[in-house]
Design a protein around this motif. Structure first.
Motif, PDB file in Angstrom:
ATOM      1  N   GLN A  22     -14.661   6.161 -46.846  1.00 17.77           N
ATOM      2  CA  GLN A  22     -13.617   6.877 -47.436  1.00 17.77           C
ATOM      3  C   GLN A  22     -13.135   6.352 -48.696  1.00 17.77           C
ATOM      4  O   GLN A  22     -12.807   7.027 -49.702  1.00 17.77           O
ATOM      5  CB  GLN A  22     -12.541   7.406 -46.551  1.00 17.77           C
TER       6      GLN A  22
ATOM      7  N   VAL B 157     -15.180  11.673 -44.372  1.00 23.17           N
ATOM      8  CA  VAL B 157     -16.518  11.033 -45.236  1.00 23.17           C
ATOM      9  C   VAL B 157     -17.410  11.004 -44.281  1.00 23.17           C
ATOM     10  O   VAL B 157     -17.395   9.935 -43.641  1.00 23.17           O
ATOM     11  CB  VAL B 157     -15.940   9.930 -46.203  1.00 23.17           C
TER      12      VAL B 157
ATOM     13  N   ALA C 268     -17.574  14.082 -48.622  1.00 24.49           N
ATOM     14  CA  ALA C 268     -16.236  14.121 -47.998  1.00 24.49           C
ATOM     15  C   ALA C 268     -16.059  15.887 -47.639  1.00 24.49           C
ATOM     16  O   ALA C 268     -16.486  16.803 -48.444  1.00 24.49           O
ATOM     17  CB  ALA C 268     -15.119  14.213 -49.230  1.00 24.49           C
TER      18      ALA C 268
ATOM     19  N   PHE D 214      -6.835  10.886 -43.927  1.00 29.82           N
ATOM     20  CA  PHE D 214      -8.530  10.680 -44.073  1.00 29.82           C
ATOM     21  C   PHE D 214      -8.829  10.279 -42.560  1.00 29.82           C
ATOM     22  O   PHE D 214      -8.131   9.219 -42.016  1.00 29.82           O
ATOM     23  CB  PHE D 214      -9.134   9.643 -44.932  1.00 29.82           C
TER      24      PHE D 214
END
Length: 327
Positions: A205, A243, A170, A195
């Motif tokens: 993620q 991510v 991340a 995200f």
């Protein structure tokens, strides 16, 4: 069953690729009526409907079986043409499916020597992109001859080899962290932090947040950016947390343009190469290594250089998918 008509099989492959009679005819440099006639002849030969004439058209299950054979036949013709020193027919190509993150990082460098060497031979290569959990479906349906996938178990008639681990971490921009998460990402605020997600098949993620905070099936605020390169660029611009493959952002982490969140935590994805066995041993030999085998070898060598070793790749989850786990 008598020998299947190769011209009809070529039409079936072109229809599967182009999803329409007009474009298939253009690809094969014949008329639409010739495409229809050859397809009807092939359907009469096998006694089954192969194509549903919809828009876009789609293959029936028997059509998918014959498509696999058509792809393999084209690959064998390509190998023979290369051995004889003749140019490959322009409509013939080797199609493989890869995930977008691999394409954005290690796949092109891995294939580059092979592609550069093949420029004079004129062989075609098609890279089809899908999520690593779904590329295997392209192989099963006969759309491609090989794929990079998280699936461990080989289909009947296929070979499989482990490639390595792609490590996902991340990351966020320093500005985003300073303005949006001055206390850092925590169990109390992760649901309010955006995200960046590749598409609705992407769950990296979710996996990362679940591992980081012990939350089962966390609900996240998601922003979709369907490009590996653009997603990283959006993270750098402060759109949210990504991510992403550690390999892809290594230089950005070193320069300070991005910051790793919980750098000790990762989602590791074991990748495998699958390919159909083409039966090239049946061709009068010795031929040089078949092109599909060369592609598999190039990808395996490139993955070995770029990725972590496939440690623990003997563990597979339901359906043969490799388990993802934190480092």
């Amino acid at each position: 069953m008598k020998d299947l008509d190769s011209a009809g099989l070529d039409c079936l492959a072109a229809l599967a690729d182009e999803r329409g009679f007009e474009r298939a005819a253009q690809r094969l440099a014949i008329t639409q009526s010739a495409v229809s006639q050859r397809l009807r002849s092939l359907e009469a030969q096998v006694g089954q409907l192969l194509v549903v004439r919809s828009r876009p058209l789609r293959l029936t299950e028997p059509g998918k079986v014959l498509l696999r054979f058509a792809r393999q036949l084209q690959a064998l013709r390509t190998d023979v043409a290369r051995e004889l020193g003749t140019r490959v027919a322009p409509h013939e190509r080797i199609a493989i499916a890869v995930n977008a993150d691999s394409l954005a990082t290690w796949v092109l460098p891995a294939l580059d020597p092979l592609v550069q060497a093949g420029l004079q031979e004129g062989f075609g290569l098609e890279l089809i992109v899908d999520d690593q959990d779904f590329t295997h479906d392209w192989l099963r349906q006969g759309e491609v001859l090989g794929c990079v996938s998280t699936v461990k178990l080989a289909l009947r008639g296929c070979l499989v080899r482990p490639l390595g681990l792609m490590r996902y971490i991340a990351v966020a921009s320093p500005t985003f962290l300073r303005e949006r998460l001055p206390q850092g990402l925590t169990a109390a605020n992760f649901a309010q932090a955006p995200f960046l997600v590749f598409n609705r098949k992407d769950d990296d993620q979710v996996q990362w947040v679940s591992k980081a905070f012990g939350v089962k099936a966390p609900r996240l605020q998601e922003r979709y950016v369907p490009s590996s390169e653009a997603r990283v660029r959006a993270v750098c611009m402060g759109w949210g947390i990504g991510v992403v493959p550690e390999l892809q952002v290594r230089s950005l982490l070193r320069s300070g343009e991005l910051v790793a969140l919980r750098p000790e935590l990762s989602v590791d994805v074991t990748l495998y190469w699958h390919q159909w066995k083409l039966g090239s041993e049946l061709v009068s030999a010795p031929l040089r290594v078949a092109l599909l085998d060369q592609i598999g070898q190039a990808l395996a060598s490139g993955a070995q250089r770029a990725l972590g070793p496939a440690e623990g790749s003997d563990a597979a989850g339901p359906g043969g998918k490799a388990k993802r786990r934190s480092a």
